[in-house]
Enzyme design. Structure first.
Site, PDB file in Angstrom:
ATOM      1  N   ARG A  53       0.839  -1.500  -0.012  1.00 10.03           N
ATOM      2  CA  ARG A  53      -0.041   0.032  -0.056  1.00 10.03           C
ATOM      3  C   ARG A  53       0.838   1.319   0.066  1.00 10.03           C
ATOM      4  NH1 ARG A  53       1.896   1.783   3.862  1.00 10.03           N
ATOM      5  NH2 ARG A  53       0.439   3.653   3.636  1.00 10.03           N
ATOM      6  N   ALA A  55       0.696   4.969  -2.104  1.00 17.38           N
ATOM      7  CA  ALA A  55       0.845   5.323  -3.602  1.00 17.38           C
ATOM      8  C   ALA A  55       2.053   4.806  -4.471  1.00 17.38           C
ATOM      9  CB  ALA A  55       0.527   6.806  -4.055  1.00 17.38           C
ATOM     10  N   GLN A 216      -3.102   3.092   9.717  1.00 21.73           N
ATOM     11  CA  GLN A 216      -1.769   3.001   9.161  1.00 21.73           C
ATOM     12  C   GLN A 216      -0.649   3.886   9.976  1.00 21.73           C
ATOM     13  OE1 GLN A 216      -4.382   3.366   7.630  1.00 21.73           O
ATOM     14  NE2 GLN A 216      -4.558   2.579   5.552  1.00 21.73           N
ATOM     15  N   ASP A 257      -2.294  10.581  -2.695  1.00 16.21           N
ATOM     16  CA  ASP A 257      -2.344   9.424  -3.494  1.00 16.21           C
ATOM     17  C   ASP A 257      -2.631  10.068  -4.995  1.00 16.21           C
ATOM     18  OD1 ASP A 257      -3.051   8.402  -0.983  1.00 16.21           O
ATOM     19  OD2 ASP A 257      -2.892   6.696  -2.244  1.00 16.21           O
ATOM     20  N   ASN A 267      -5.636  12.398  -0.165  1.00 20.20           N
ATOM     21  CA  ASN A 267      -4.953  11.588   0.496  1.00 20.20           C
ATOM     22  C   ASN A 267      -5.795  10.888   1.552  1.00 20.20           C
ATOM     23  OD1 ASN A 267      -2.254  10.558   1.517  1.00 20.20           O
ATOM     24  ND2 ASN A 267      -2.541  11.901   3.387  1.00 20.20           N
ATOM     25  N   LYS A 268      -5.077   9.976   2.660  1.00 24.12           N
ATOM     26  CA  LYS A 268      -5.906   9.241   3.494  1.00 24.12           C
ATOM     27  C   LYS A 268      -6.955   9.990   4.169  1.00 24.12           C
ATOM     28  CE  LYS A 268      -5.735   5.793   3.789  1.00 24.12           C
ATOM     29  NZ  LYS A 268      -6.595   4.800   3.255  1.00 24.12           N
TER      30      LYS A 268
END
Ligand code: MRU
Length: 379
Positions: A53, A55, A216, A257, A267-268
């Site tokens: 995981r 990008a 994460q 990402d 992004n996250k």
């Protein structure tokens, strides 16, 4: 001394075994398990399940995956120069089918389609190369995939150097999710200034958001930075505004990402909330983006596809017993888009873009065109 998580390769081509070796990141930090993946279905699952995981790491993985799938595909005829066209067309169909399939595993990180398209482009450059053999084409695909990997290290290093110009010794730096070594090949993107600064005695205080729902930040970022010996503090995502209010945070660095042409950055999930808090507390907010993550085909962030994930990640994963009522409706997007006007700068391997982003990202790409990366391929 035992091996640290930083001593393992995030993504490694094991060409003789026709496999890609990765660390299964779903098991970290409790267990460091290396897994060898060989089939298209295994490659797809590894991306979908977040065993690999982040990008850039997904891009490197996809390059190796497509190479192996073309390498392994049977040819209808012996690999001679005379049979080249017929063999090539069969492989072309395989490559395009596998490319579409792998590309369907996760929608938001543009590095996935970027790497697959780059591999396809390399393959198609051999289309009218009569007098070749398929062995030549396969070998060139391998070199291309290895080059994507080698470039990633160079890109992260440069992002780290540019990022370091934005901070000073003793700063408190906050990050979200994992844009670290585990999301790349080395140094990470958002963490690259932290790694380089650490090597040079910057004495940063690092704060990691836990990053709900898949943790994460807690499982990966806190783990890898602490393994490196950094001063790391973990906090839940909803604590970052109160942390900023204390003055402990001098800058926020996050990965991304996909960045649209106007600088909006996916992004996250939780990143945009962090950016809003940073603006309120006058904390500079930097997005670290390899140019491979910048998608200038999209005018704004509203065009970025956002992955939706299953409700169980919110309701029961990580809990000994379910923590939400049965049947509750769940909103679980994996990413959000931070509006460009909340972003202080976008740190790329070709320099730092500032608003207005359409123009500054254009300049970054012009620099890339004028000075493409030149690296030695790595498996
Ligand atoms: O769902 P994940 O873990 O793949 O999300 C990762 C992120 O959001 C990272 O910040 C991003 O991919 C950049 S990694 C250098």
């Amino acid at each position: 001394m035992g091996k640290s998580i930083l001593d393992y390769e995030t993504v490694e081509l094991r060409d003789e075994e026709n496999a890609i070796r990765i660390i299964d990141q779903t098991l970290l930090p409790g267990e460091t398990k290396l897994i060898d993946l060989k089939t298209g279905k295994e490659f797809w699952n590894a991306i979908y399940l977040l065993q690999v995981r982040g990008a850039p790491a997904i891009g490197v993985f996809a390059g190796f995956a497509l190479y192996l799938l073309v390498k392994e595909a049977p040819l209808p005829l012996p690999d001679t120069k005379e049979n080249y066209s017929e063999n090539f067309n069969v492989l072309k169909a395989v490559l395009q089918e596998q490319k579409e399939y792998l590309n369907s595993s996760r929608p938001t990180a543009v590095n996935l389609s970027w790497a697959l398209e780059r591999m396809e482009g390399k393959f198609l450059s051999f289309e009218s190369e009569e007098g070749r053999t398929i062995a030549d084409v396969r070998s060139s695909l391998k070199t291309e995939a290895m080059t994507i990997k080698a470039e990633d290290i160079e890109v992260s290093t440069r992002i780290g150097e540019y990022g370091l110009t934005l901070v000073k010794k003793g700063d408190g730096l906050l990050t979200h999710c994992n844009a670290g070594q585990l999301a790349t090949i080395k140094y990470g993107t958002a963490t690259a200034p932290m790694y380089l600064g650490f090597q040079r005695g910057y004495d940063f205080r690092i704060y990691c958001d836990e990053t709900r729902p898949l943790l994460q930040g807690a499982r990966l970022t806190a783990y890898e930075l602490a393994s490196a010996g950094m001063d790391v503090t973990l906090e839940c995502d909803n604590m970052s505004a109160s942390l900023m209010k204390t003055g402990a945070v001098n800058a926020v660095f996050v990965g991304c990402d996909r960045v649209a042409a106007n600088g909006d950055a996916a992004n996250k999930i939780g990143t945009s909330l962090l950016a809003l808090a940073a603006q309120h507390y006058h904390v500079p907010f930097y997005v670290c983006a390899p140019t491979s993550t910048i998608d200038r085909n999209l005018k704004s962030g509203s065009e970025i596809p956002i992955e939706q994930r299953k409700p169980e990640e919110v309701t029961e994963m990580w809990y000994a017993k379910r923590m939400a009522p049965e049947g509750i409706r769940v909103y679980n997007p994996a990413f959000d888009v931070t509006d460009h006007d909340l972003i202080t700068g976008i740190v790329t391997e070709y320099g730092i873009a500032r608003a207005p982003y359409t123009a500054s990202l254009g300049e970054i790409f012009a620099r890339r065109e004028a000075n493409p990366l030149c690296v030695t391929p790595r498996a």
